[in-house]
Each structure stands twice: as C-alpha cells, then as structure tokens.
Design a protein around this motif. Structure first.
Motif, PDB file in Angstrom:
ATOM      1  N   ILE A  54       0.649  -1.334   0.108  1.00 28.78           N
ATOM      2  CA  ILE A  54       0.104   0.070  -0.122  1.00 28.78           C
ATOM      3  C   ILE A  54       0.857   1.193   0.119  1.00 28.78           C
ATOM      4  CG2 ILE A  54      -1.714   1.362   1.300  1.00 28.78           C
ATOM      5  CD1 ILE A  54      -2.979  -1.353   2.547  1.00 28.78           C
ATOM      6  N   ALA A  55       0.563   2.048  -0.931  1.00 32.00           N
ATOM      7  CA  ALA A  55       1.349   3.408  -0.994  1.00 32.00           C
ATOM      8  C   ALA A  55       0.269   4.467  -1.002  1.00 32.00           C
ATOM      9  CB  ALA A  55       2.173   3.647  -2.419  1.00 32.00           C
ATOM     10  N   CYS A  56       0.670   5.648  -0.385  1.00 31.89           N
ATOM     11  CA  CYS A  56      -0.497   6.892  -0.075  1.00 31.89           C
ATOM     12  C   CYS A  56       0.458   8.180  -0.375  1.00 31.89           C
ATOM     13  CB  CYS A  56      -1.122   6.697   1.005  1.00 31.89           C
ATOM     14  SG  CYS A  56       0.150   6.576   2.729  1.00 31.89           S
ATOM     15  N   GLU A  57      -0.572   9.166  -0.749  1.00 31.27           N
ATOM     16  CA  GLU A  57       0.175  10.420  -0.867  1.00 31.27           C
ATOM     17  C   GLU A  57      -0.943  11.551  -0.509  1.00 31.27           C
ATOM     18  OE1 GLU A  57       2.651  12.070  -3.911  1.00 31.27           O
ATOM     19  OE2 GLU A  57       3.883  10.417  -4.088  1.00 31.27           O
ATOM     20  N   LEU A  58      -0.497  12.762  -0.303  1.00 33.81           N
ATOM     21  CA  LEU A  58      -1.704  13.788   0.104  1.00 33.81           C
ATOM     22  C   LEU A  58      -1.652  14.898  -1.068  1.00 33.81           C
ATOM     23  CD1 LEU A  58      -3.545  14.939   2.262  1.00 33.81           C
ATOM     24  CD2 LEU A  58      -1.539  16.447   2.954  1.00 33.81           C
ATOM     25  N   ILE A  59      -2.877  15.270  -1.674  1.00 35.47           N
ATOM     26  CA  ILE A  59      -3.004  16.414  -2.299  1.00 35.47           C
ATOM     27  C   ILE A  59      -3.401  17.643  -1.552  1.00 35.47           C
ATOM     28  CG2 ILE A  59      -4.305  17.485  -4.208  1.00 35.47           C
ATOM     29  CD1 ILE A  59      -4.619  14.636  -5.178  1.00 35.47           C
TER      30      ILE A  59
END
Length: 405
Positions: free
Chosen positions: A101-106
C-alpha cells in the motif's frame, strides 16, 4: 493448496478490524493499537467522528503507531465491526504480506492538474512495486478520501481517473457529523482541510470495486436554467426560483425543506441507462439550492424516489460472495472485508424509516468497515446517495489460491 485451518489462520492476519468509543484521544490511540498492532502490520485506514480533538488525536495516533502509515478522515457516522456507530473511531489494519500500500496527500485540490496526477500515480505504483507482491495491473485498486466541503472533488477525480487508467477507483468525501462546517482528511500524523488522500492498494487477493443505490426514477423532470457551477449553486429550475420549484415538485413548503426531505426526494442525471444522484445540500436565503455534486446549466434532472434498500444491498453482496467466495473449499460466507462509503443521506433515510437495526446487523454480518460520507467516488465520477466500496476476497478464493502457490 491451503487446508481449511491454514485459510482461517491467514484470514485472521490479512486484515484486522478495530473500533474505539473512548472520548480521550490517547485512549482511542491505545485502543486501536491494542487491537491492530502485530509484527506484520503494514497500513491502517480509519474513519472518525469530527467531535474529537483532532490535533490531539492526530498526535496520539502518530505516537502509538510509530512508523506504520495511516490514512483516514472525519465522518458523518461510522461503520464498525458491530455495524453502524456514532461518535467513535473505526479502523482496519492490513498485513504487508498480503497488501502493498502506498499513499500521498494532495494539499491544494484546486490546483491539481493532469500532470500532477500522472506523476502521483507513477510514484504510488513505484512504491507498491517495491514490495514485489503482485503486478500492479489487474491486482490493484485506488481509494480517495477528499475534503467533503471543498467543492473541488470533480477537478481532482477527473485528473486521477485519467492517470489511473484501468485501475479501479472508489472513495468518499469526509464528513463532520452532519454540521456541514469543517471536514478533514488524516495523513502523516495530522488532520488536513482542503486536502485529499490518495491510496493505491496492491494485493494478490481477489477484490471487486462496486457501487449501488436504491433510487428509482419518477416521470418528473427539472431543467437547470441558472447556476453558479463553481459554487454548485442552482438559482433557477424550470426558470423559477430553485427552492420553490423543488418544493412544489415534492409537495411541501420551502420552509419544510431539510436533509431528510432531500434524502427522500433526490434528483439525478441520466447518463445512458444509468441514473447518478445529485443530492441537495441546503437551501439558501435567496431560494437557491446548493448541491453536493457539480451541476451545469441546461442539464435535465430527473426526480427520484427510494426503492427497497435492504433487497438492493442483499443482491449486491450475494453477487460479491459468488464472485469472491472460495470455490474449492467448504468455507463460505461474506468477503474477508468490505470497505464501504455509505452516503449520510442514506443513513438519514434509514434512521427515519426505522430500519437502522436491520441494516446495521446486515453490515456487521458482511464485515463492512467504513463511514457515512458527504459524497462518493466511483471510477472518476463524483456521486451521491450510494453505497460504494471494495470487497476483498478471502485467502483461498479464486485469486487467493493463485497467490498461495
């Protein structure tokens, strides 16, 4: 191939669910850590009431979960392992041996472009590949959690949809316990407003992203004849003041209009043979109507009415069980877990018609974890009054058997 005992053991490790009804932020973090942390925990997804001291909760979660990545958002109600909840936190933890699982914030939704989306999706894919779990194509889905009061969902979703390509995508807009004042997403130890969290989940387990609603069309139509599309504010329907025309359509006074009436009498846009609900958020002093989704001048809105909700859910989960259930084992039952984004207007309808206990028990049996949203997302579309999510199959199922070898 797995024996039955091995499948049950792997199920208990692949995902773990947790909830806390404590009011103190540190106690909540302790509760969740006690239920979720194990040597192979790789990621935590959670949904919480906006009534909490959010800065304190963010600090406590960061402290108790250390280096484990966490993403979440505030809600308009929670779906826990016990069914519907209020004023609580519900969470699911993912084992890194089953999920990469990978995640980022906009953090600036209004400036998010297609180029930004392409670069973001490429980074997410690269992060997921580093775990060498399964190919990205056909083994990944995306989740978005957006600020539910940003009015920028369509901008972000359009860009992300183009960048994700064939990767299925769903999500929900954060809520704030029906106050319509301040919504947040959680990323990297803090709650953010005006932001979106994007999560790419890669797994060798089978899964299906889906959406459903129980609304049925009436014959009545309303044409949007004056609108501020940027603000999602409709001033005229059929060349009449919007609130007056809508109230006339459903047979009430303008002064009677509220969330429960909006839930019972939604409007929808027809695209091909499908209807996509455009829910009303509020009546303004100038008799305009603010919507949760984008509306454009000249579009035709069809009046809708609720059909039977429980049979609709039962049919969806019966199909999911048939598709995801293990074909060669004696174990039968619901998916391993379903992450559900359930519109808060559906919950208002359920609470109002007295079916809350039955629906809650059904969601508990189906192992649904999720939240009540201010809008749902499905493959690039921003929609309302749906139950949208992903069902993840049990180890030993169709994809599970392939991954176990």
């Amino acid at each position: 191939m797995y024996g039955v005992g091995c499948v049950v053991e792997q199920e208990s490790l692949a995902v773990r669910t947790a909830m806390s009804e404590a009011r103190d932020a540190e106690t909540v973090a302790q509760d969740l850590a006690r239920q979720l942390i194990h040597p192979h925990l790789g990621f935590v997804l959670f949904f919480c009431s906006a009534e909490y001291d959010l800065p304190a909760l963010g600090d406590a979660l960061h402290q108790y979960f250390g280096g484990v990545r966490m993403v979440g958002c505030t809600s308009a109600g929670e779906i826990t392992s016990q069914g519907y909840g209020r004023s609580c936190v519900t969470a699911v933890g993912f084992d890194h041996r089953n999920f990469s699982i990978a995640c980022e914030l906009i953090d600036e939704m209004d400036r998010f472009s297609l180029t930004d989306a392409q670069q973001l999706v490429e980074r997410l894919g690269s992060d997921c590949r580093s775990n060498s779990l399964a190919p990205i194509k056909d083994h990944s889905f995306a989740l978005t959690l957006l600020d539910g009061l940003s009015s920028r969902e369509e901008i972000v979703l359009s860009a992300l949809s183009a960048a994700f390509g064939s990767i299925p995508h769903f999500g929900g807009s954060a809520g704030d316990d029906n106050h319509l004042a301040d919504t947040h997403v959680y990323y990297d130890g803090k709650f953010h407003s005006g932001a979106a969290a994007v999560v790419l989940i890669n797994t060798w387990l089978d899964f299906e992203v889906f959406t459903t609603h129980h609304m049925l069309p009436r014959t009545d139509k309303l044409v949007v004849t004056r609108v501020d599309s940027h603000a999602r504010r409709v001033y005229e329907l059929n060349a009449e003041p919007a609130a007056e025309e809508y109230a006339r359509l459903i047979g009430v006074e303008v002064s009677d209009l509220d969330h429960r009436l909006f839930a019972a009498h939604p409007l929808a846009v027809r695209i091909n043979e499908h209807y996509y609900v455009r829910s009303i958020q509020k009546v303004n002093d100038d008799l305009s109507l603010t919507f949760y989704c984008a509306v454009e001048n000249g579009i035709v809105l069809t009046a809708m009415h609720p059909g039977p909700l429980m049979p609709n859910l039962e049919a969806v989960f019966e199909r999911l069980e048939q598709r995801l259930g293990p074909p060669l084992l004696t174990i039968v039952g619901p998916p391993l877990v379903t992450i559900g984004c359930d519109c808060f207007l559906r919950r208002l309808e359920i609470d109002g018609n007295g079916s809350s206990d039955d629906i809650s028990a059904f969601l508990r049996r189906q192992q649904v974890i999720g939240f009540n949203t201010y809008g749902e997302q499905f493959n690039g579309m921003h929609i309302n009054q749906t139950f949208t999510g992903v069902a993840i199959g049990r180890p030993g199922g169709r994809a599970g058997e392939r991954g176990a070898r």
